[in-house]
Design a protein around this motif. Sequence first.
Motif, mmCIF file in Angstrom:
data_model
loop_
_atom_site.group_PDB
_atom_site.id
_atom_site.type_symbol
_atom_site.label_atom_id
_atom_site.label_comp_id
_atom_site.label_asym_id
_atom_site.label_seq_id
_atom_site.Cartn_x
_atom_site.Cartn_y
_atom_site.Cartn_z
ATOM 1 N N ILE A 6 6.901 -5.496 6.858
ATOM 2 C CA ILE A 6 5.869 -4.468 6.756
ATOM 3 C C ILE A 6 5.129 -4.419 8.088
ATOM 4 O O ILE A 6 4.401 -5.343 8.448
ATOM 5 N N GLN A 7 5.322 -3.316 8.826
ATOM 6 C CA GLN A 7 4.732 -3.248 10.170
ATOM 7 C C GLN A 7 4.154 -1.880 10.528
ATOM 8 O O GLN A 7 3.652 -1.678 11.624
ATOM 9 N N HIS A 8 4.219 -0.936 9.581
ATOM 10 C CA HIS A 8 3.690 0.396 9.861
ATOM 11 C C HIS A 8 2.933 0.965 8.664
ATOM 12 O O HIS A 8 3.170 0.579 7.521
ATOM 13 N N SER A 12 -3.430 -8.834 9.468
ATOM 14 C CA SER A 12 -2.865 -9.507 8.295
ATOM 15 C C SER A 12 -1.899 -8.611 7.538
ATOM 16 O O SER A 12 -1.082 -9.097 6.743
ATOM 17 N N SER A 13 -1.997 -7.304 7.768
ATOM 18 C CA SER A 13 -1.105 -6.368 7.077
ATOM 19 C C SER A 13 0.318 -6.442 7.603
ATOM 20 O O SER A 13 1.249 -5.990 6.939
ATOM 21 N N ILE A 14 0.489 -6.970 8.813
ATOM 22 C CA ILE A 14 1.836 -7.165 9.355
ATOM 23 C C ILE A 14 2.398 -8.426 8.699
ATOM 24 O O ILE A 14 1.900 -9.527 8.935
ATOM 25 N N ARG A 15 3.433 -8.272 7.885
ATOM 26 C CA ARG A 15 3.905 -9.399 7.090
ATOM 27 C C ARG A 15 5.354 -9.201 6.654
ATOM 28 O O ARG A 15 5.882 -8.095 6.690
ATOM 29 N N HIS A 16 5.954 -10.316 6.252
ATOM 30 C CA HIS A 16 7.281 -10.290 5.639
ATOM 31 C C HIS A 16 7.133 -10.482 4.137
ATOM 32 O O HIS A 16 6.312 -11.283 3.687
ATOM 33 N N ARG A 61 0.849 -1.188 0.000
ATOM 34 C CA ARG A 61 0.000 0.000 0.000
ATOM 35 C C ARG A 61 0.889 1.243 0.000
ATOM 36 O O ARG A 61 1.994 1.220 0.552
ATOM 37 N N PRO A 62 0.416 2.355 -0.572
ATOM 38 C CA PRO A 62 1.207 3.589 -0.527
ATOM 39 C C PRO A 62 1.624 3.986 0.884
ATOM 40 O O PRO A 62 2.779 4.358 1.116
ATOM 41 N N SER A 63 0.692 3.901 1.847
ATOM 42 C CA SER A 63 1.004 4.307 3.222
ATOM 43 C C SER A 63 2.043 3.389 3.856
ATOM 44 O O SER A 63 2.849 3.824 4.684
ATOM 45 N N GLU A 64 2.057 2.102 3.470
ATOM 46 C CA GLU A 64 3.062 1.156 3.963
ATOM 47 C C GLU A 64 4.425 1.455 3.347
ATOM 48 O O GLU A 64 5.452 1.382 4.023
ATOM 49 N N THR A 65 4.412 1.796 2.066
ATOM 50 C CA THR A 65 5.659 2.066 1.352
ATOM 51 C C THR A 65 6.303 3.343 1.869
ATOM 52 O O THR A 65 7.523 3.401 2.071
ATOM 53 N N MET A 66 5.487 4.364 2.104
ATOM 54 C CA MET A 66 6.016 5.618 2.655
ATOM 55 C C MET A 66 6.606 5.415 4.047
ATOM 56 O O MET A 66 7.551 6.097 4.438
ATOM 57 N N ALA A 67 6.033 4.479 4.814
ATOM 58 C CA ALA A 67 6.455 4.265 6.200
ATOM 59 C C ALA A 67 7.695 3.384 6.320
ATOM 60 O O ALA A 67 8.280 3.280 7.399
ATOM 61 N N THR A 104 0.012 1.990 13.295
ATOM 62 C CA THR A 104 -0.031 0.543 13.128
ATOM 63 C C THR A 104 -0.705 0.212 11.796
ATOM 64 O O THR A 104 -1.431 1.033 11.242
ATOM 65 N N PRO A 105 -0.479 -0.986 11.256
ATOM 66 C CA PRO A 105 -1.039 -1.351 9.953
ATOM 67 C C PRO A 105 -2.556 -1.387 9.946
ATOM 68 O O PRO A 105 -3.215 -1.293 10.986
#
Length: 279
Positions: free
Chosen positions: A160-162, A179-183, A141-147, A174-175
């Motif tokens: 991916i944790q933020h 399920s958004s918390i992932r490797h 997600r854009p917000s995950e990539t920016m974080a 937080t995600p």
Amino acid sequence: MTFDEVYKKYLEYARNRHKKQGFIIIIQNFKNHILPYFTGYNIYNLTKIDIINWQDIILSKNFSNKYNAMLYSNFKIFIDYCILLDIFENNIVSQVGAFKKKIEYKEHKVFNLKQFIKFSYYLDNFIIRQYFTFMFFYGTRPSETMALRFSDINGSDVFIQHNLQRKGRRELDTPKNQSSIRHIKINLVMRFRIWLLKKYYGNNNCDYFVFGGSKPLAPTTIDRYKKKACKKANLYEITQHEFRHSYATRMISKGKPINKVSKTMGHSTISITLDVYTH
């Protein structure tokens, strides 16, 4: 006691029970679509007819099913709080039920690989080019990539944790869901590009943002470069989130199992992936 008086108490209750971004959304939804119809109303006199009339007004605005569902959920949880205060015995919003769904078909614009390469060629900002490359090839997600920070990366493993709040102070959050918390695994080429970014910033601080450095990229800046590159490449413009859709569409068309695509993207259920992409 008026509706808005109870709402002010509810905000104090909800503040510590929701994610920051979620709490901001609750405030916006109440301010724009609930409080205007119930401010000053004696909450003890609230009836099912009032809820039905409110729903009719919201339906007349032709919002999406998803947005209507969010408004319904916000209102229902507020009434749950009222039950805690012994204002109601039952949840009258739940008894009225959710908004009737309308037929919707959302068509997402995406880039195929050839289009993305052409788009990327015309991106004249190295950092933003890597930002879009990451989303296109890994479906974040854009917000995950920016974080994403360098401390979230260990070799080929990316944690991916933020999320990064897109508005306000743009703090780390937080995600979206558990399920958004992932490797995810990145290839050697992406590892090299991330290494180049770290060298580019000239700082070994692990708390630096991968796509931004000491501070994250601004969405408006990203969109400005995106629009310019699309125009130069003579391509239709897609949203930042549609680079994530581009990843999913490409993976599914290549025959990658839907459950693996869903897990990589951090969807809470496979049905979400099916609903969005199998058309």
